[in-house]
Design a protein around this motif. Sequence first.
Motif, mmCIF file in Angstrom:
data_model
loop_
_atom_site.group_PDB
_atom_site.id
_atom_site.type_symbol
_atom_site.label_atom_id
_atom_site.label_comp_id
_atom_site.label_asym_id
_atom_site.label_seq_id
_atom_site.Cartn_x
_atom_site.Cartn_y
_atom_site.Cartn_z
ATOM 1 N N ALA A 1 47.925 32.041 36.471
ATOM 2 C CA ALA A 1 48.318 31.335 37.699
ATOM 3 C C ALA A 1 47.177 30.513 38.294
ATOM 4 O O ALA A 1 47.372 29.824 39.295
ATOM 5 N N GLY A 2 45.980 30.603 37.705
ATOM 6 C CA GLY A 2 44.847 29.844 38.233
ATOM 7 C C GLY A 2 43.950 30.659 39.146
ATOM 8 O O GLY A 2 43.123 30.102 39.869
ATOM 9 N N ILE A 3 44.102 31.967 39.111
ATOM 10 C CA ILE A 3 43.221 32.844 39.884
ATOM 11 C C ILE A 3 42.035 33.174 38.990
ATOM 12 O O ILE A 3 42.204 33.741 37.913
ATOM 13 N N ILE A 4 40.845 32.777 39.433
ATOM 14 C CA ILE A 4 39.664 32.939 38.584
ATOM 15 C C ILE A 4 38.851 34.177 38.930
ATOM 16 O O ILE A 4 38.040 34.633 38.113
ATOM 17 N N ASP A 5 39.065 34.743 40.102
ATOM 18 C CA ASP A 5 38.395 35.983 40.467
ATOM 19 C C ASP A 5 39.201 36.652 41.567
ATOM 20 O O ASP A 5 39.789 35.979 42.421
ATOM 21 N N MET A 6 39.233 37.990 41.509
ATOM 22 C CA MET A 6 39.959 38.751 42.518
ATOM 23 C C MET A 6 39.241 40.078 42.699
ATOM 24 O O MET A 6 38.878 40.734 41.726
ATOM 25 N N GLU A 7 39.044 40.461 43.955
ATOM 26 C CA GLU A 7 38.435 41.742 44.281
ATOM 27 C C GLU A 7 39.242 42.380 45.397
ATOM 28 O O GLU A 7 39.722 41.687 46.289
ATOM 29 N N ILE A 8 39.376 43.717 45.332
ATOM 30 C CA ILE A 8 40.043 44.460 46.398
ATOM 31 C C ILE A 8 39.065 45.515 46.904
ATOM 32 O O ILE A 8 38.459 46.233 46.103
ATOM 33 N N LEU B 1 47.617 50.861 52.931
ATOM 34 C CA LEU B 1 48.190 51.854 52.040
ATOM 35 C C LEU B 1 48.827 52.947 52.880
ATOM 36 O O LEU B 1 48.458 53.143 54.050
ATOM 37 N N VAL B 2 49.778 53.648 52.291
ATOM 38 C CA VAL B 2 50.308 54.838 52.935
ATOM 39 C C VAL B 2 49.119 55.773 53.122
ATOM 40 O O VAL B 2 48.322 55.972 52.209
ATOM 41 N N ASN B 3 48.973 56.310 54.312
ATOM 42 C CA ASN B 3 47.788 57.095 54.653
ATOM 43 C C ASN B 3 47.914 58.527 54.122
ATOM 44 O O ASN B 3 48.101 59.476 54.884
ATOM 45 N N ASP B 4 47.799 58.644 52.799
ATOM 46 C CA ASP B 4 47.905 59.928 52.121
ATOM 47 C C ASP B 4 46.833 59.949 51.033
ATOM 48 O O ASP B 4 46.880 59.109 50.128
ATOM 49 N N PRO B 5 45.873 60.859 51.097
ATOM 50 C CA PRO B 5 44.766 60.861 50.131
ATOM 51 C C PRO B 5 45.204 60.922 48.669
ATOM 52 O O PRO B 5 44.593 60.280 47.811
ATOM 53 N N THR B 6 46.265 61.643 48.372
ATOM 54 C CA THR B 6 46.755 61.728 46.986
ATOM 55 C C THR B 6 47.287 60.383 46.525
ATOM 56 O O THR B 6 46.978 59.920 45.418
ATOM 57 N N LEU B 7 48.078 59.735 47.372
ATOM 58 C CA LEU B 7 48.627 58.425 47.015
ATOM 59 C C LEU B 7 47.527 57.374 46.914
ATOM 60 O O LEU B 7 47.560 56.519 46.025
ATOM 61 N N ILE B 8 46.554 57.426 47.791
ATOM 62 C CA ILE B 8 45.440 56.476 47.736
ATOM 63 C C ILE B 8 44.672 56.658 46.429
ATOM 64 O O ILE B 8 44.315 55.674 45.763
ATOM 65 N N ALA B 9 44.445 57.891 46.012
ATOM 66 C CA ALA B 9 43.755 58.152 44.744
ATOM 67 C C ALA B 9 44.563 57.619 43.564
ATOM 68 O O ALA B 9 43.999 57.030 42.617
ATOM 69 N N GLU B 10 45.868 57.789 43.591
ATOM 70 C CA GLU B 10 46.725 57.249 42.528
ATOM 71 C C GLU B 10 46.651 55.724 42.498
ATOM 72 O O GLU B 10 46.566 55.117 41.423
ATOM 73 N N TYR B 11 46.694 55.099 43.662
ATOM 74 C CA TYR B 11 46.613 53.637 43.757
ATOM 75 C C TYR B 11 45.305 53.139 43.156
ATOM 76 O O TYR B 11 45.293 52.185 42.379
ATOM 77 N N GLU B 12 44.214 53.793 43.494
ATOM 78 C CA GLU B 12 42.921 53.396 42.940
ATOM 79 C C GLU B 12 42.885 53.593 41.427
ATOM 80 O O GLU B 12 42.320 52.762 40.708
ATOM 81 N N ALA B 13 43.496 54.655 40.936
ATOM 82 C CA ALA B 13 43.546 54.887 39.488
ATOM 83 C C ALA B 13 44.288 53.757 38.782
ATOM 84 O O ALA B 13 43.848 53.286 37.723
ATOM 85 N N TYR B 14 45.406 53.307 39.347
ATOM 86 C CA TYR B 14 46.126 52.169 38.765
ATOM 87 C C TYR B 14 45.215 50.943 38.696
ATOM 88 O O TYR B 14 45.258 50.186 37.736
ATOM 89 N N HIS B 15 44.397 50.750 39.706
ATOM 90 C CA HIS B 15 43.559 49.553 39.754
ATOM 91 C C HIS B 15 42.286 49.666 38.912
ATOM 92 O O HIS B 15 41.594 48.673 38.720
ATOM 93 N N ARG B 16 42.018 50.836 38.385
ATOM 94 C CA ARG B 16 40.947 50.974 37.396
ATOM 95 C C ARG B 16 41.466 50.670 35.998
ATOM 96 O O ARG B 16 40.679 50.508 35.062
ATOM 97 N N ALA B 17 42.783 50.602 35.844
ATOM 98 C CA ALA B 17 43.409 50.339 34.547
ATOM 99 C C ALA B 17 44.640 49.453 34.741
ATOM 100 O O ALA B 17 45.759 49.823 34.382
ATOM 101 N N VAL B 18 44.420 48.273 35.322
ATOM 102 C CA VAL B 18 45.525 47.347 35.580
ATOM 103 C C VAL B 18 46.161 46.946 34.248
ATOM 104 O O VAL B 18 45.460 46.682 33.269
#
Length: 110
Positions: free
Chosen positions: A39-46, A11-28
């Motif tokens: 597509a046949g993906i049965i599980d995914m974790e980041i 990720l771009v090494n910026d705490p604000t951008l990282i927080a935004e990225y994580e927020a998107y991934h809490r509400a994909v």
Amino acid sequence: MNTRYCFALDLVNDPTLIAEYEAYHRAVWPEILKSITDAGIIDMEIYRFGNRLFMIMDTDETFSFERKAAMDAGNTRVDDWEAQMWKYQQAIPGTKPGEKWVLMNRIFKL
């Protein structure tokens, strides 16, 4: 038979951008979740450490990278998601231009 793939990305090494990225991934977006499972993906974790991401992806026998790419090619919501995520992401050193998630090689298994 299921197959597991592991990827890395920075990720771009910026705490604000990282927080935004994580927020998107809490509400994909639902369309993105559907594109993943269709597509046949049965599980995914980041996972994240600092600005380094690690993704584990488990797939069923219908999955292939070519099939996933073909399915995504006509999906405007996937295009929108990927464009939005690129704001937060940066390629890992050594990747090809435009390459995002990089497939990792397993070097050990118990």
